[in-house]
Design a protein around this motif. Structure first.
Motif, PDB file in Angstrom:
ATOM      1  N   PHE A 106       0.805  -1.220   0.000  1.00 36.23           N
ATOM      2  CA  PHE A 106       0.000   0.000   0.000  1.00 36.23           C
ATOM      3  C   PHE A 106       0.841   1.273   0.000  1.00 36.23           C
ATOM      4  N   MET A 107       2.164   1.144   0.119  1.00 37.85           N
ATOM      5  CA  MET A 107       3.027   2.327   0.191  1.00 37.85           C
ATOM      6  C   MET A 107       3.096   3.054  -1.148  1.00 37.85           C
ATOM      7  N   VAL A 108       3.074   4.382  -1.079  1.00 35.47           N
ATOM      8  CA  VAL A 108       3.098   5.232  -2.272  1.00 35.47           C
ATOM      9  C   VAL A 108       4.170   6.304  -2.108  1.00 35.47           C
ATOM     10  N   ARG A 109       4.919   6.536  -3.169  1.00 35.83           N
ATOM     11  CA  ARG A 109       5.862   7.646  -3.213  1.00 35.83           C
ATOM     12  C   ARG A 109       5.278   8.712  -4.135  1.00 35.83           C
ATOM     13  N   LEU A 110       5.251   9.968  -3.675  1.00 37.26           N
ATOM     14  CA  LEU A 110       4.685  11.067  -4.441  1.00 37.26           C
ATOM     15  C   LEU A 110       5.793  11.967  -4.960  1.00 37.26           C
ATOM     16  N   SER A 111       5.619  12.448  -6.173  1.00 37.51           N
ATOM     17  CA  SER A 111       6.695  13.148  -6.868  1.00 37.51           C
ATOM     18  C   SER A 111       7.089  14.478  -6.241  1.00 37.51           C
ATOM     19  N   MET A 112       6.269  15.062  -5.362  1.00 38.90           N
ATOM     20  CA  MET A 112       6.655  16.318  -4.725  1.00 38.90           C
ATOM     21  C   MET A 112       7.570  16.096  -3.532  1.00 38.90           C
ATOM     22  N   GLY A 113       7.904  14.829  -3.240  1.00 40.89           N
ATOM     23  CA  GLY A 113       8.820  14.533  -2.153  1.00 40.89           C
ATOM     24  C   GLY A 113       8.139  14.097  -0.880  1.00 40.89           C
ATOM     25  N   CYS A 114       6.959  13.506  -0.999  1.00 39.31           N
ATOM     26  CA  CYS A 114       6.212  13.021   0.155  1.00 39.31           C
ATOM     27  C   CYS A 114       5.873  11.545  -0.018  1.00 39.31           C
ATOM     28  N   GLY A 115       5.341  10.952   1.052  1.00 36.43           N
ATOM     29  CA  GLY A 115       4.849   9.594   0.995  1.00 36.43           C
ATOM     30  C   GLY A 115       3.333   9.587   1.057  1.00 36.43           C
ATOM     31  N   GLY A 116       2.764   8.401   1.036  1.00 39.95           N
ATOM     32  CA  GLY A 116       1.323   8.250   1.132  1.00 39.95           C
ATOM     33  C   GLY A 116       0.974   6.779   1.220  1.00 39.95           C
ATOM     34  N   ALA A 117      -0.319   6.512   1.404  1.00 39.62           N
ATOM     35  CA  ALA A 117      -0.803   5.131   1.444  1.00 39.62           C
ATOM     36  C   ALA A 117      -2.019   5.013   0.553  1.00 39.62           C
ATOM     37  N   LEU A 118      -2.156   3.876  -0.093  1.00 40.26           N
ATOM     38  CA  LEU A 118      -3.278   3.647  -0.998  1.00 40.26           C
ATOM     39  C   LEU A 118      -4.543   3.400  -0.171  1.00 40.26           C
ATOM     40  N   TYR A 119      -5.397   4.400  -0.124  1.00 38.94           N
ATOM     41  CA  TYR A 119      -6.640   4.327   0.660  1.00 38.94           C
ATOM     42  C   TYR A 119      -7.693   3.505  -0.076  1.00 38.94           C
ATOM     43  N   SER A 120      -7.719   3.672  -1.377  1.00 35.02           N
ATOM     44  CA  SER A 120      -8.595   2.913  -2.270  1.00 35.02           C
ATOM     45  C   SER A 120      -7.878   2.832  -3.610  1.00 35.02           C
TER      46      SER A 120
END
Length: 265
Positions: free
Chosen positions: A54-68
């Motif tokens: 579920f881990m996500v890397r975002l191009s602006m230099g942040c992380g995230g998680a796949l909620y859906s």
């Protein structure tokens, strides 16, 4: 205080291999002005392929998680505003950001928490242009049941304070820190009703620059992963008596669900 743990506006840092035994997560960036960036995962180890799908890397230099399949949960300080946004690239499905198997999808809309002003309410949803159905999503906590104990953190942020972003996903575990203890570390700064803290009194393990927006998570009663926090801010990375501060997901669970429904996700 190096408050935020994101690298928005600081993308010149190059991706480097993870330093052995080091994992750091970073904090978020505010809309305007963009704050100094902070942590990745410090004091961690390399995650195995598929360990945290579920881990996500975002191009602006942040992380995230796949909620859906269409939505990524991240920090409000990582995005500028609510509205159409096609500039963000989400990378998923690989612990190595340069792997040929990685999945990359563009955003088409951003929803930032209403009333966010840099203190508390640090959550946002990013809608993807196309759904990602090959990766597991990460459910969020809807009560405080799991807001204690030992938590997992993971990210591609710096592995030491002031360090470079990582090519490979790092992971670590950190213990819950009470509101009273965390408030003592950050007098006047902690929004106790909206934030949750974690870390060791001795320091050494923490999120750091470039990990803002990533999840803090643990196992639930069914042994499934559940998200309890969003990497938000902290005083540097892995310093003694300076725990990481995370958005308390359970506080905003209904608001996140309503926003997700409005975005079709």
């Amino acid at each position: 205080m190096n408050r935020w743990r994101s690298l928005t506006g600081r993308m010149a840092a190059t991706l480097v291999a993870i330093t052995a035994g080091s994992l750091v997560l970073t904090a978020p960036a505010t809309a305007a002005p963009i704050p100094d960036t902070a942590p990745s995962v410090v004091g961690g180890t390399r995650a195995a392929q598929g360990e945290f799908p579920f881990m996500v890397r975002l191009s602006m230099g942040c992380g995230g998680a796949l909620y859906s399949p269409r939505l990524v949960l991240t920090a409000a300080h990582c995005v500028n505003r609510t509205g159409t946004n096609t500039s963000i690239t989400a990378t998923l499905g690989a612990v190595d950001l340069q792997a040929s198997s990685r999945i990359q999808v563009k955003s088409n809309y951003v929803y930032r928490a209403p009333g966010y002003n840099g203190s508390g309410k640090d959550w946002a949803l990013i809608r993807l242009a196309t759904p990602v159905t090959s990766q597991a999503t990460l459910p969020i906590a809807t009560s405080t049941t799991y807001d204690s104990g030992t938590f997992n953190i993971a990210g591609w942020g710096a592995a030491r304070e002031g360090g470079a972003q990582q090519r490979y996903l790092l992971k670590a575990t950190v213990p819950f820190v009470t509101d009273a203890s965390c408030s003592a570390s950050y007098p006047g700064d902690l929004v106790a009703a909206e934030e949750i803290c974690a870390g060791y009194a001795s320091g050494g393990t923490d999120t750091c620059q470039g990990d803002s927006g990533g999840p803090m998570f643990r196992r639930d009663a069914s042994n499934a992963w559940i998200q309890v926090g969003i990497v938000s801010w902290g005083d540097g990375c892995a310093r003694p008596n300076a725990p990481g501060v995370y958005t308390q997901v359970s506080t905003f669970a209904s608001s996140i669900a309503s926003a997700a429904a409005s975005l079709g996700g």
